[in-house]
Design a protein around this motif. Structure first.
Motif, short mmCIF file in Angstrom:
data_model
loop_
_atom_site.label_atom_id
_atom_site.label_comp_id
_atom_site.label_asym_id
_atom_site.label_seq_id
_atom_site.Cartn_x
_atom_site.Cartn_y
_atom_site.Cartn_z
N TRP A 83 0.93 -1.24 0.00
CA TRP A 83 -0.12 -0.07 0.01
C TRP A 83 1.00 1.27 -0.14
O TRP A 83 0.48 2.30 -0.61
N LEU A 84 1.90 1.12 0.70
CA LEU A 84 3.02 2.34 0.55
C LEU A 84 3.45 2.80 -0.65
O LEU A 84 3.49 3.98 -1.03
N PHE A 85 3.61 1.81 -1.59
CA PHE A 85 3.82 2.00 -2.93
C PHE A 85 2.63 2.83 -3.71
O PHE A 85 2.92 3.81 -4.41
N LEU A 91 1.30 10.34 -4.94
CA LEU A 91 2.03 11.53 -4.75
C LEU A 91 2.84 11.91 -5.96
O LEU A 91 2.97 13.12 -6.35
N VAL A 92 3.23 10.70 -6.64
CA VAL A 92 3.94 11.00 -7.91
C VAL A 92 3.08 11.65 -8.69
O VAL A 92 3.50 12.79 -9.61
N ALA A 93 1.64 11.31 -9.08
CA ALA A 93 0.86 11.91 -9.90
C ALA A 93 0.65 13.04 -9.55
O ALA A 93 0.39 14.08 -10.53
N ALA A 131 6.08 16.78 -3.50
CA ALA A 131 7.60 16.05 -3.59
C ALA A 131 8.11 15.60 -2.22
O ALA A 131 8.76 14.54 -2.28
N VAL A 132 7.96 16.58 -1.29
CA VAL A 132 8.51 16.26 0.08
C VAL A 132 7.89 14.84 0.50
O VAL A 132 8.68 13.87 0.88
N LEU A 133 6.77 14.81 0.53
CA LEU A 133 5.73 13.67 1.03
C LEU A 133 6.20 12.34 0.07
O LEU A 133 6.26 11.14 0.87
N THR A 134 6.54 12.60 -1.17
CA THR A 134 6.95 11.46 -2.15
C THR A 134 8.31 10.74 -1.49
O THR A 134 8.35 9.66 -1.59
N GLY A 138 8.72 7.47 -0.30
CA GLY A 138 9.61 6.48 -0.89
C GLY A 138 10.48 5.73 -0.16
O GLY A 138 10.90 4.49 -0.37
N VAL A 139 11.10 6.61 0.88
CA VAL A 139 12.23 6.07 1.91
C VAL A 139 11.61 4.77 2.67
O VAL A 139 12.15 3.77 2.84
#
Length: 143
Positions: A83-85, A91-93, A131-134, A138-139
């Motif tokens: 689900w994180l992906f 967020l990327v979108a 972007a920051v949230l992404t 992602g990490v």
């Protein structure tokens, strides 16, 4: 060979993060300065505004392209992603959509449509937050 390719893709991906973030923040600062700058200063700032806009757009494009390649070649595609992906993909979108809006409205603003200024500024701010949230998601997702 694949290991080396993946490392190169990661470096390009991280360069995209840097380009996108710095270009977007510089673009936002230049827009604020351009609103009140005297004519002689504004003439110089306009040149940098366009470069910063393209830098942010290039960085975002690199992120999307290298992200897809790494997803396919390192993680085998979409199958098995948690689900994180999918939170990261939303967020990327959001970043991609906001960057497209920011880029289009910046072009229209440069052409003299003052009504686009608010859209340019707000989409840039939204893109930066997303972007920051992404990066954070992602990490947690990939490490």
């Amino acid at each position: 060979m694949l290991y080396t390719l993946l490392k190169i893709l990661l470096v390009i991906h991280l360069a995209g993060v840097i380009l996108g973030f710095i270009g977007g923040r510089v673009h936002g600062a230049l827009i604020s300065w351009l609103e009140t700058a005297p004519a002689d200063t504004a003439e110089i700032l306009w040149r940098y505004e366009k470069s910063a806009s393209y830098m942010a757009f290039l960085g975002t494009s690199l992120l999307i392209i290298t992200g897809i390649l790494m997803l396919v070649y390192k993680w085998g595609g979409l199958a098995g992603q948690d689900w994180l992906f999918w939170v990261k993909m939303v967020l990327v979108a959001a970043v991609g959509g906001a960057e497209i809006v920011r880029h289009i409205t910046a072009v229209k603003w440069r052409q003299g449509d003052q009504s686009m200024l608010a859209w340019t500024k707000n989409s840039g701010k939204f893109s930066g937050i997303a972007a920051v949230l992404t990066v954070i998601v992602g990490v947690f997702n990939f490490n």
